[in-house]
Design an enzyme around this catalytic site. Structure first.
Site, PDB file in Angstrom:
ATOM      1  N   ARG A  71      -4.472 -35.461 -32.072  1.00 20.34           N
ATOM      2  CA  ARG A  71      -4.198 -34.509 -33.149  1.00 20.34           C
ATOM      3  C   ARG A  71      -2.802 -34.647 -33.732  1.00 20.34           C
ATOM      4  O   ARG A  71      -2.612 -34.643 -34.944  1.00 20.34           O
ATOM      5  CB  ARG A  71      -4.388 -33.068 -32.668  1.00 20.34           C
ATOM      6  CG  ARG A  71      -5.755 -32.513 -32.886  1.00 20.34           C
ATOM      7  CD  ARG A  71      -5.897 -31.247 -32.091  1.00 20.34           C
ATOM      8  NE  ARG A  71      -5.473 -31.507 -30.723  1.00 20.34           N
ATOM      9  CZ  ARG A  71      -6.240 -32.124 -29.830  1.00 20.34           C
ATOM     10  NH1 ARG A  71      -7.444 -32.466 -30.143  1.00 20.34           N
ATOM     11  NH2 ARG A  71      -5.795 -32.363 -28.627  1.00 20.34           N
ATOM     12  N   HIS A  77       7.727 -29.623 -27.951  1.00 23.74           N
ATOM     13  CA  HIS A  77       6.743 -30.074 -28.932  1.00 23.74           C
ATOM     14  C   HIS A  77       6.886 -29.103 -30.110  1.00 23.74           C
ATOM     15  O   HIS A  77       6.013 -28.281 -30.357  1.00 23.74           O
ATOM     16  CB  HIS A  77       5.349 -29.993 -28.293  1.00 23.74           C
ATOM     17  CG  HIS A  77       4.270 -30.656 -29.089  1.00 23.74           C
ATOM     18  ND1 HIS A  77       4.506 -31.358 -30.247  1.00 23.74           N
ATOM     19  CD2 HIS A  77       2.921 -30.729 -28.882  1.00 23.74           C
ATOM     20  CE1 HIS A  77       3.358 -31.820 -30.708  1.00 23.74           C
ATOM     21  NE2 HIS A  77       2.393 -31.452 -29.905  1.00 23.74           N
TER      22      HIS A  77
END
Lengths: 151, 306
Positions: B55, B133
């Site tokens: 993704r 992240h």
């Protein structure tokens, strides 16, 4: 009555005084003082008016770098450094915990990028509940100073 | 709005203050409503995935192309000079000299911060080991704002692996800027780490612990699900605890009307498929929003005025 020094006075060099008892050995090891050619006199568990017991390290003909002084602050924040010239104390300063430490310790996180790359480690220091915590600038993990310094 | 992110490295959510976060979310909303295929015209973006990802890489690459930019890069480090033993510092130094921005994922913590010190162009972190992240956190925030119409004062429950989940840690830290209240639902062995709780305490953020999704659902606006990894437990133990951390339609029967369920995906079995059809499911929209959040970042980092 003449007061006799328990550890012989030095003519020129540096005296690290008021080291918490037990930390002296670590400082000798950490700063690699025994690897240099300087003469070193140490006293462990000496009686101290303020601390009960203290360690003391006298190093002849050697000045400390800023990085060494910073590391010292981590092990023995209550220590004092006396600069000696001709048996006289010509300068005296207390340790202050630095905001950050560069290149002094390995990061305890084995997956931290600093283990494989051409950079100095870099830790930000902060006091938390009486403990000094070091946070790695790169992997952002925080460690107690004992974990970082024992490596 | 002043572009505070122009030419900045995007490494850690801890580097963002409330205004930075709002700028990204506002820009993402604008780009979702009116596409701007001109914003990266003539720009070449490096997409360097030293570790595989589905993704994150595909949504970054979609974002670049939707903004009119072009890409160079690799999707795993197998065929690169890293395999031959080149340092990351050297790789970044060279690749950044070819490009206008450097998007990367790497299996080691701190790699993105290090890369930013050797790169001549802005670095965007697509995940560095178990550390950060930030673009996941931005798309999470964007999705929360989109489905709730606001970010301030929300009640958010985190469920599952709260110990190792970097997305959970970063999102909780980011939501502190907006005065959120948290409920943590996790097995003991996977509880929220103390250092995060200490941070919440220092910031005066309210939180509580629960062991029931069903009892929590009527009180919260967002349930953020994560996966409890089987391999962290022995089989009997896993069977015993797993059912507690699975979200099904039954556990949502008294949920607040505005409740939405989020999940960073991939899902395995922690959200029953039947939940997908309920108005509470928002995880697929959330995944789609990854493209808009990443478009916003790329646009802001590479354009003084957006």
């Amino acid at each position: 009555m003449r007061k006799k020094l328990q550890v012989e006075a030095i003519c020129q060099g540096t005296v690290i005084d008021h080291i918490p008892a037990g930390q002296g050995i670590k400082i000798l090891d950490r700063l690699r003082l025994l690897d240099s050619n300087a003469s070193i006199t140490v006293g462990f568990n000496l009686p101290s008016k303020d601390q009960g017991h203290k360690d003391i390290i006298k190093v002849t003909s050697r000045k400390f770098t800023e990085q060494e002084a910073n590391q010292l602050a981590l092990f023995a924040p209550s220590a004092t450094i006396n600069v000696i010239d001709n048996y006289e104390v010509v300068d005296k300063f207390k340790m202050a915990l630095p905001e950050s430490l560069q290149g002094a310790f390995t990061c305890p996180n084995s997956n931290c990028i600093t283990h494989n790359e051409p950079v100095d480690t870099h830790f930000y220091l902060r006091e938390h509940n009486g403990d000094v915590r070091l946070k790695c600038k790169y992997c952002e993990k925080s460690f107690s100073k004992d974990i970082v310094a024992e490596l | 709005m002043e572009n505070r992110l122009y030419k900045r490295d995007i490494i850690s959510i801890a580097d963002f203050d409330r205004k930075d976060l709002e700028l990204v979310l506002e820009t993402a909303a604008q780009l979702k409503n009116s596409p701007r295929p001109d914003l990266l015209q003539g720009k070449v973006i490096a997409s360097c995935f030293f570790e595989a990802s589905t993704r994150t890489r595909l949504s970054f690459e979609t974002a670049v192309q939707r903004l009119g930019g072009t890409l160079i890069g690799f999707s795993d480090a197998g065929n690169t000079s890293a395999k031959k033993g080149e340092t990351l510092a050297d790789s970044v130094n060279i690749i950044s000299s070819y490009t206008d921005a450097f998007v990367m994922r790497h299996p080691q913590e701190g790699s993105a911060r290090l890369a930013s010190e050797f790169s001549s162009v802005p670095v965007i972190n697509g995940g560095d080991g178990s550390n950060q992240h930030p673009t996941q956190t931005l798309l999470d925030l964007f999705s929360i704002r989109e489905c709730q119409g606001k970010l301030d004062g929300l009640k958010v429950a985190f469920v599952g692996d709260l110990k190792y989940g970097r997305t959970v840690h970063s999102l909780a830290q980011a939501l502190c800027h907006f005065g959120a209240e948290f409920t943590f639902i996790a097995p003991k062995a996977l509880a929220m780490p103390d250092y995060i709780l200490e941070e919440l305490d220092e910031k005066g953020i309210k939180y509580r612990f629960s062991d029931s999704i069903e009892e929590t659902a009527p009180q919260v606006d967002i349930i953020y699900m994560t996966r409890v990894q089987k391999e962290r437990f022995d089989e009997t133990e896993y069977k015993h605890i797993a059912s507690k951390y699975i979200l099904d339609v039954e556990s949502l029967k008294d949920a607040k009307e505005n409740l939405k369920v989020l999940h960073p995906l991939p899902r395995v079995d922690e959200i029953a498929v039947e939940v997908d059809k309920t108005p509470y499911a928002y995880y697929f929209q959330q995944a789609e929003n990854g493209v808009y959040a990443r478009q916003a970042l790329l646009a802001l980092v590479l354009n003084e005025v957006v």
